[in-house]
Motif scaffolding. Structure first.
Motif, mmCIF file in Angstrom:
data_model
loop_
_atom_site.group_PDB
_atom_site.id
_atom_site.type_symbol
_atom_site.label_atom_id
_atom_site.label_comp_id
_atom_site.label_asym_id
_atom_site.label_seq_id
_atom_site.Cartn_x
_atom_site.Cartn_y
_atom_site.Cartn_z
ATOM 1 N N LEU A 67 0.827 -1.206 0.000
ATOM 2 C CA LEU A 67 0.000 0.000 0.000
ATOM 3 C C LEU A 67 0.866 1.263 0.000
ATOM 4 C CD1 LEU A 67 -2.787 1.191 -0.055
ATOM 5 C CD2 LEU A 67 -2.877 0.981 2.430
ATOM 6 N N THR A 68 1.969 1.233 0.708
ATOM 7 C CA THR A 68 2.885 2.375 0.701
ATOM 8 C C THR A 68 3.458 2.588 -0.702
ATOM 9 O OG1 THR A 68 3.441 2.050 3.027
ATOM 10 C CG2 THR A 68 5.017 3.309 1.701
ATOM 11 N N ALA A 69 3.812 1.488 -1.366
ATOM 12 C CA ALA A 69 4.333 1.603 -2.735
ATOM 13 C C ALA A 69 3.259 2.168 -3.670
ATOM 14 C CB ALA A 69 4.807 0.242 -3.228
ATOM 15 N N MET A 70 1.999 1.780 -3.453
ATOM 16 C CA MET A 70 0.914 2.360 -4.258
ATOM 17 C C MET A 70 0.798 3.863 -4.018
ATOM 18 S SD MET A 70 -2.347 -0.161 -4.563
ATOM 19 C CE MET A 70 -2.191 -1.374 -3.279
ATOM 20 N N THR A 71 0.858 4.251 -2.764
ATOM 21 C CA THR A 71 0.767 5.671 -2.419
ATOM 22 C C THR A 71 1.951 6.434 -3.011
ATOM 23 O OG1 THR A 71 -0.401 5.090 -0.388
ATOM 24 C CG2 THR A 71 0.545 7.295 -0.503
ATOM 25 N N ASN A 72 3.150 5.859 -2.918
ATOM 26 C CA ASN A 72 4.331 6.521 -3.489
ATOM 27 C C ASN A 72 4.202 6.656 -5.006
ATOM 28 O OD1 ASN A 72 5.454 6.720 -0.955
ATOM 29 N ND2 ASN A 72 6.782 4.943 -1.191
ATOM 30 N N HIS A 73 3.674 5.621 -5.654
ATOM 31 C CA HIS A 73 3.483 5.678 -7.104
ATOM 32 C C HIS A 73 2.440 6.744 -7.452
ATOM 33 C CE1 HIS A 73 3.628 4.407 -11.231
ATOM 34 N NE2 HIS A 73 2.333 4.149 -11.240
ATOM 35 N N ARG A 123 -3.090 1.390 -11.752
ATOM 36 C CA ARG A 123 -2.336 0.981 -12.942
ATOM 37 C C ARG A 123 -2.942 1.514 -14.236
ATOM 38 N NH1 ARG A 123 1.956 0.273 -14.311
ATOM 39 N NH2 ARG A 123 1.799 -1.612 -15.511
ATOM 40 N N LYS A 124 -4.138 2.053 -14.160
ATOM 41 C CA LYS A 124 -4.721 2.670 -15.358
ATOM 42 C C LYS A 124 -3.867 3.852 -15.815
ATOM 43 C CE LYS A 124 -9.531 1.722 -14.244
ATOM 44 N NZ LYS A 124 -10.810 2.353 -13.886
ATOM 45 N N TYR A 125 -3.129 4.406 -14.868
ATOM 46 C CA TYR A 125 -2.331 5.595 -15.154
ATOM 47 C C TYR A 125 -0.875 5.196 -15.327
ATOM 48 C CZ TYR A 125 -6.554 7.550 -13.221
ATOM 49 O OH TYR A 125 -7.856 7.835 -12.975
ATOM 50 N N GLY A 126 -0.453 5.026 -16.550
ATOM 51 C CA GLY A 126 0.945 4.694 -16.811
ATOM 52 C C GLY A 126 1.813 5.930 -16.798
ATOM 53 N N THR A 127 1.226 7.041 -17.125
ATOM 54 C CA THR A 127 1.936 8.320 -17.126
ATOM 55 C C THR A 127 1.066 9.302 -16.356
ATOM 56 O OG1 THR A 127 0.867 8.973 -19.183
ATOM 57 C CG2 THR A 127 2.988 7.852 -19.370
ATOM 58 N N PRO A 128 1.568 10.441 -16.014
ATOM 59 C CA PRO A 128 0.730 11.407 -15.300
ATOM 60 C C PRO A 128 -0.549 11.703 -16.089
ATOM 61 C CG PRO A 128 3.002 12.131 -15.278
ATOM 62 C CD PRO A 128 2.933 10.937 -16.189
ATOM 63 N N PRO A 129 -1.696 11.716 -15.428
ATOM 64 C CA PRO A 129 -2.961 11.921 -16.142
ATOM 65 C C PRO A 129 -3.062 13.341 -16.686
ATOM 66 C CG PRO A 129 -3.336 11.955 -13.795
ATOM 67 C CD PRO A 129 -1.889 11.586 -14.002
ATOM 68 N N ALA A 131 -5.920 14.842 -17.166
ATOM 69 C CA ALA A 131 -7.109 15.492 -16.610
ATOM 70 C C ALA A 131 -6.815 16.235 -15.313
ATOM 71 C CB ALA A 131 -8.198 14.458 -16.370
ATOM 72 N N GLY A 132 -5.626 16.119 -14.788
ATOM 73 C CA GLY A 132 -5.296 16.820 -13.552
ATOM 74 C C GLY A 132 -5.252 15.874 -12.368
ATOM 75 N N ASP A 133 -5.084 16.453 -11.197
ATOM 76 C CA ASP A 133 -4.898 15.668 -9.985
ATOM 77 C C ASP A 133 -6.197 15.211 -9.346
ATOM 78 O OD1 ASP A 133 -2.016 17.470 -8.670
ATOM 79 O OD2 ASP A 133 -2.183 15.944 -10.236
ATOM 80 N N GLY A 134 -7.334 15.658 -9.808
ATOM 81 C CA GLY A 134 -8.597 15.339 -9.156
ATOM 82 C C GLY A 134 -8.842 13.857 -9.019
ATOM 83 N N GLU A 135 -8.642 13.118 -10.090
ATOM 84 C CA GLU A 135 -8.888 11.677 -10.045
ATOM 85 C C GLU A 135 -7.846 10.980 -9.173
ATOM 86 O OE1 GLU A 135 -10.047 8.217 -13.207
ATOM 87 O OE2 GLU A 135 -9.882 10.275 -13.910
ATOM 88 N N LEU A 136 -6.613 11.425 -9.250
ATOM 89 C CA LEU A 136 -5.563 10.823 -8.428
ATOM 90 C C LEU A 136 -5.776 11.136 -6.950
ATOM 91 C CD1 LEU A 136 -2.402 11.354 -10.642
ATOM 92 C CD2 LEU A 136 -3.659 9.236 -10.242
ATOM 93 N N SER A 137 -6.225 12.339 -6.649
ATOM 94 C CA SER A 137 -6.522 12.675 -5.250
ATOM 95 C C SER A 137 -7.653 11.810 -4.719
ATOM 96 C CB SER A 137 -6.908 14.148 -5.127
ATOM 97 O OG SER A 137 -5.822 14.956 -5.479
ATOM 98 N N PHE A 138 -8.612 11.536 -5.580
ATOM 99 C CA PHE A 138 -9.708 10.653 -5.197
ATOM 100 C C PHE A 138 -9.183 9.246 -4.885
ATOM 101 C CE2 PHE A 138 -12.956 7.514 -6.389
ATOM 102 C CZ PHE A 138 -13.938 7.850 -5.471
ATOM 103 N N LEU A 139 -8.212 8.789 -5.667
ATOM 104 C CA LEU A 139 -7.619 7.474 -5.403
ATOM 105 C C LEU A 139 -6.933 7.452 -4.041
ATOM 106 C CD1 LEU A 139 -6.018 6.224 -8.740
ATOM 107 C CD2 LEU A 139 -7.879 5.184 -7.449
ATOM 108 N N GLU A 140 -6.211 8.487 -3.715
ATOM 109 C CA GLU A 140 -5.524 8.533 -2.421
ATOM 110 C C GLU A 140 -6.532 8.480 -1.282
ATOM 111 O OE1 GLU A 140 -1.866 10.834 -0.231
ATOM 112 O OE2 GLU A 140 -2.836 11.808 -1.930
ATOM 113 N N GLU A 141 -7.620 9.214 -1.439
ATOM 114 C CA GLU A 141 -8.675 9.184 -0.426
ATOM 115 C C GLU A 141 -9.288 7.779 -0.337
ATOM 116 O OE1 GLU A 141 -12.995 11.217 0.042
ATOM 117 O OE2 GLU A 141 -11.361 12.558 -0.547
ATOM 118 N N GLU A 142 -9.452 7.151 -1.490
ATOM 119 C CA GLU A 142 -10.016 5.796 -1.515
ATOM 120 C C GLU A 142 -9.083 4.808 -0.805
ATOM 121 O OE1 GLU A 142 -11.251 2.546 -4.860
ATOM 122 O OE2 GLU A 142 -11.716 4.640 -5.281
#
Length: 193
Positions: A86-92, A150-156, A158-169
């Motif tokens: 989980l830490t590696a996921m958060t770091n990624h 893993r859907k995100y191979g490169t920085p998205p 669309a911005g950080d909104g979706e990635l921030s949602f993942l961190e919250e999830e």
């Protein structure tokens, strides 16, 4: 001649009584000796049975202790690798948000995933059902989060909104299941809160 016969009869009865008493005494002594030997043999058998029972009990305690130690080691590894995964996921996720070190963080993520997979496989062979249910739920949520990440191979773009949602999830969906897995493992080991 009557007295001679009477004397002879008394002598025969006396000799027969003396010999009979000796035989009866010997017979009783033999029977007493047999009873003593049987009692001694019975006592040795009871002592041997008791020693074997103690040995079986000690072996059972030893097996139980070894099983507990094996589970403890397995649980430490499983808990550690799950948290590292989980830490590696958060770091990624953070690397994706920043747009830097994505390849290195992805490599660490894959290493964490494989380590968790291996420790989970070991737990499947060692852990009781209650722990496996909690570990399975944690694995499911970790893998779901991994799939989304893993859907995100490169920085998205669309911005950080979706990635921030993942961190919250991660915090709302994954961490509680890791905590439940830890509680199940501690309960199995008999560790009080």
């Amino acid at each position: 001649m009557g007295t001679a016969w009477a004397g002879l009869l008394v002598a025969v009865v006396g000799v027969a009584g003396t010999l009979g008493a000796a035989l009866l005494t010997q017979n009783r002594a033999d029977r007493t000796k047999r009873m003593e030997l049987q009692a001694a043999a019975e006592q040795r058998r009871e002592e041997r049975d008791h020693a074997e029972e103690l040995l079986r009990a000690e072996q059972a305690r030893q097996r139980q202790s070894e099983s507990l130690e094996r589970r403890r080691t397995c649980y430490i590894t499983l808990n550690t690798t799950a948290r590292q995964y989980l830490t590696a996921m958060t770091n990624h996720l953070h690397a994706l948000q920043r747009g830097e070190d994505v390849d290195a963080s992805l490599k660490d993520l894959e290493t964490g995933r494989f380590s968790f997979r291996d420790s989970y496989a070991e737990a499947q062979m060692i852990a009781p059902d209650a722990v496996l249910r909690a570990a399975s739920a944690a694995k499911k949520h970790l893998n779901t989060a991994y799939g989304k990440l893993r859907k995100y191979g490169t920085p998205p773009s669309a911005g950080d909104g979706e990635l921030s949602f993942l961190e919250e999830e991660f915090h709302q969906e994954v961490w509680p299941h890791l905590g439940e897995m830890k509680r199940a493992m501690r309960a199995d080991l008999g560790v009080d809160d």
